[in-house]
Scaffold this motif. Sequence first.
Motif, PDB file in Angstrom:
ATOM      1  N   ARG A  91       0.833  -1.197   0.000  1.00 24.16           N
ATOM      2  CA  ARG A  91       0.000   0.000   0.000  1.00 24.16           C
ATOM      3  C   ARG A  91       0.871   1.252   0.000  1.00 24.16           C
ATOM      4  O   ARG A  91       1.956   1.279   0.586  1.00 24.16           O
ATOM      5  CB  ARG A  91      -0.890   0.018   1.237  1.00 24.16           C
ATOM      6  CG  ARG A  91      -1.910   1.156   1.239  1.00 24.16           C
ATOM      7  CD  ARG A  91      -2.676   1.217   2.532  1.00 24.16           C
ATOM      8  NE  ARG A  91      -3.769   2.157   2.448  1.00 24.16           N
ATOM      9  CZ  ARG A  91      -5.009   1.846   2.101  1.00 24.16           C
ATOM     10  NH1 ARG A  91      -5.304   0.590   1.813  1.00 24.16           N
ATOM     11  NH2 ARG A  91      -5.951   2.761   2.036  1.00 24.16           N
ATOM     12  N   PHE A 103      -3.842   0.391  -2.842  1.00 27.73           N
ATOM     13  CA  PHE A 103      -3.414  -0.910  -2.326  1.00 27.73           C
ATOM     14  C   PHE A 103      -3.863  -1.985  -3.318  1.00 27.73           C
ATOM     15  O   PHE A 103      -4.888  -2.632  -3.132  1.00 27.73           O
ATOM     16  CB  PHE A 103      -4.025  -1.156  -0.951  1.00 27.73           C
ATOM     17  CG  PHE A 103      -3.500  -2.391  -0.249  1.00 27.73           C
ATOM     18  CD1 PHE A 103      -2.246  -2.902  -0.517  1.00 27.73           C
ATOM     19  CD2 PHE A 103      -4.283  -3.046   0.690  1.00 27.73           C
ATOM     20  CE1 PHE A 103      -1.768  -4.026   0.125  1.00 27.73           C
ATOM     21  CE2 PHE A 103      -3.826  -4.175   1.346  1.00 27.73           C
ATOM     22  CZ  PHE A 103      -2.563  -4.662   1.062  1.00 27.73           C
ATOM     23  N   ASN A 138       0.151  -3.389   4.526  1.00 27.75           N
ATOM     24  CA  ASN A 138      -0.808  -2.298   4.585  1.00 27.75           C
ATOM     25  C   ASN A 138      -0.396  -1.319   5.683  1.00 27.75           C
ATOM     26  O   ASN A 138       0.314  -1.682   6.625  1.00 27.75           O
ATOM     27  CB  ASN A 138      -2.203  -2.863   4.862  1.00 27.75           C
ATOM     28  CG  ASN A 138      -3.287  -1.823   4.751  1.00 27.75           C
ATOM     29  OD1 ASN A 138      -3.152  -0.834   4.028  1.00 27.75           O
ATOM     30  ND2 ASN A 138      -4.377  -2.023   5.464  1.00 27.75           N
TER      31      ASN A 138
END
Length: 754
Positions: free
Chosen positions: A60, A520, A538
Motif C-alpha cells: 500500500r 493498495f 498495509n
Amino acid sequence: MTNDGDHAATIETLGLDDPARYTADAGDELLRRPPLDVDRDADPDEYRRYADRSCDLTMRGGTTSGVIYPLAVCSLAQRYVFRSIGGASAGAIAASATAAAEYGRFAEQPDTVPEGSVRPGFAGLYGLVHWLISGTGDARWRLPQLFQPNTHLRRTFRLVVATMQSTKTTGRNRLSAILAALLLVVSPVSRLALIAMFAGWLAAPLALQLALPADRWDGAPWLVAIGMAALALLAAVPVVRFIARRIHWLAALALAVPLIPALALLAAGPGASAPAWIVAASLIVLCWLLLTFAVIAAFAAIYTKASWPVIAESERFGFGVLPGAASYTPNWVDRLVGMPRSTGVPPLANWLANRLDDLAGHTPEPDGWHTRALTFGDLWLGPDRQRPVDRDEWHRLVRDSEQRVINLELMTTDLVAGRPCRVPFDIPANKRDRWQFCPSCLEGIVPHRVLQQLKATGTATARCPRHENGVLYWLPDPWDVPVVLAARMSLSLPGLICPVPLCRGGRMHWFSDGGLTSNFPIHFFDTLLPRWPTFGLNLDRLDGEITDETSVFLPEQDDSPPAEQCAEVGTGIHGFAKLIMHTSFSWRDTMQAALPGFRGRIASVRQGDGEGGTNLFMPPDVIAELAMRGYRAGEELRHRFAAERQDEESPGFTQTDRYRWIRMRLALREYRELARQAKARSPLYKGRTANYEIPGALADWFESGDEEWPMSEPYTALINATFDGLSALAETQLAEPFDGTAPINPVLRLTPPE
C-alpha cells in the motif's frame, strides 16, 4: 527481542545485514526458474517445493512505507522467493526496491560499500533503513533532504516544510515557522508592506487613544455611549468567540493584543465622565476591529497576487512543487523555516535510481556512479539468464508474466484519460498508440542518466505540445523501460511531487499518483486458484498508544465475519471531506482486502499520532520504531504461512494449505455457478451462436487475416463440446452446493485491464 527501548540497537541485533541469511535456502536452481517453466516440467514434489517457497507481494502507498516495508521484506525473504511484486504511490518505492533486491540476491558482495550506497540483495534493504537512522547532526534529517523543490517554487515549499515543524522533534515552533514562511513567501516590497500594516494594526488603537483621550468626549449623552458600546460589543464578541472556538483561545487572545496598551492608557488617563469613557473605549474596539478586517483583506490580496502565478500557471511548473530529480541546496533563509542543511543527499528520484542499481548488484563505474539503470527486461530474464533475446521472445514475456523470473508491476493514474494504468505498458497494437516523451518535459523529473538511456530509442516525427521546438522521442519498449521511471510515475503525489508527462497522438498525458485509483492493489496477481499467497503490506492508524502487541494487525484465516473499518467523522467539514476522498480512492481496495482468502494474508502496520501522514521530519528513533513494526509484520506473515502445527493444524499442514483450501472452496462455488449458467443458457449459445457468421468488423481479433469475411465460426465443435461438458458438471459433480464455503460470495465478472 532485546533493547526494547532502543529500536535502532534492536535492529542491529537482528543480523539482517548478512547476505547469507537470504541465499542459504534459496540457492536451489529450481527456485530460480520462472513459474511457467516449473508448471511445465516439474514433478509433483518439485512443484510443491517450488510453490511453498514462493510468494507474491503487494504494498500500500503511504509516506512511511519506505521506512516500514524494507525490514518486513527482509523477514519474508529469508523464507520466500518473490515472484511478483506490486505497489502504488509511495509503495512503489518499496516494491521497486524489493524487485531489485530479488534480482541481486545472489550478486557478488563487494568488500566495502561507499557512504550512502548499499549492498546488493536484501542485505541492502536493511542498509536503506540503517542509512536513515544512523545519521547525526544535520544528517538526522536524511529523509526530508530527499524532497528538494523546484528553485522557482522554493518559497511555496518553505510553507509546506513549516507546517511539519514541531518543538518536540525539530526544535522549532510550528506557528512561528509558518509565520516566518508566510513572510518569506512574498517579494521584499510586499514584505515591507506586510510589516508596516502589522505595525499599524498593533499601534493604531494606542495612537487613537493618544489623539482622542477620553476627556474629549465629556458631555456625551448616555444614549450615545450605550449605543456605541452595544455596537462595539455586537461587532467584536462574535469575532472573538469564533476564533476561540474554531482556532484556539490563544489565537483570540493574540488577536486582542493591540487593545491592551490602548485600554490600559485609557484607564490610567485623566478623569472623565462615565459616558465619555465608554465612548472612548468603544471607539478603540471599533478601530481595532475595522483595522483587523482591513489588514486581513490586504494580506489576502497580497498573498493572492503572490500565489496566482503558481495557481494559474501550474502547468509551467509541472503541476507540482518537487520535480523529483532536480537538485536544490537550502540557504540560510530556508533553514529559518525548518529546511535542514544539505548533507549531500541527492533528490528523491536520483537517490532511488542509484539505490535500485546498488540492490540489483550493478557494478558502478570507477568514479562510483552508475550509468545504465535497471530495466524491466533485466528483472524478467533474471540475473542467471542475461543474454541476447530476440523480439519474439520479448513479446512473449510482455504477454505472459508467468514467463518472467521477477515480475514487477506498479500502479499509476493517467489523469487525461481518467483511468488507472499498470506499468510497464503493454505493446500497442499499432504505432500511433505508442508512447512518446519530450526530454525537456522530463528534465528534472527523472535522473539525467536515465533520460539519456531513454533517448537511445530514437526520435519520433512529432513535436512536443508543450515546447514549440521540442523533439519527441519514442518511449522504449516495455523491456527497456528503466524501473525508476515506472516508480516515478506511480509516486507522483498530487500538488507536491510533479506528475510525469508522456505524449501520445499529439496529446500530453499526465501520469500521477497510483493511489488515486488503487492505493493498495491487492488484486494485482490474484487468480481463481492461486499457487502461493500474495502477501499484502498495509498501513493503518490507531488512536492512543501503540504497543508491540498492537503495532501489527493480521486478521485470522477463520470463519469470523470481516471487521468493518470505522473512522471518526469529526465536527468540522475537514474530517468529512477527508473521509469522502479516502472512500472514493480506496473503497475497492478496502472491500477486496476484507474478503475470505484475502484478509488473512494482509498485515497492517499501525501508526500513531505524529507518525506518517505528510510528516517527513521523523527523528531516527521514530523511523527505527516504525521499521521494527514492519519487521514484526513480516515475521507474523512468515510464521503464519510457513510454520507447522499451529492453530490446530494437522501434522504436515500449514496455514498456506488452509489458504489454498479457502480459495479452492471459493473457486468451486464460481465453477458451479458457471456450470449452472452453461446448462441453463446453452440454447442461446449452442447452435445458432456457435455457427455465427463472423463479420469483417471483428477480423482484427484473429491472428490470420487471409480469410474471406464473413467467416463461419472456426471453433463450433469445441464450443459446443465445452457447453456439453459444463452442463454435465452441473448435473454431476457440481449439481449441489458444497457445504463449508464462506458465506461471502465474491462477484466474478469481466473487468477491463488497468
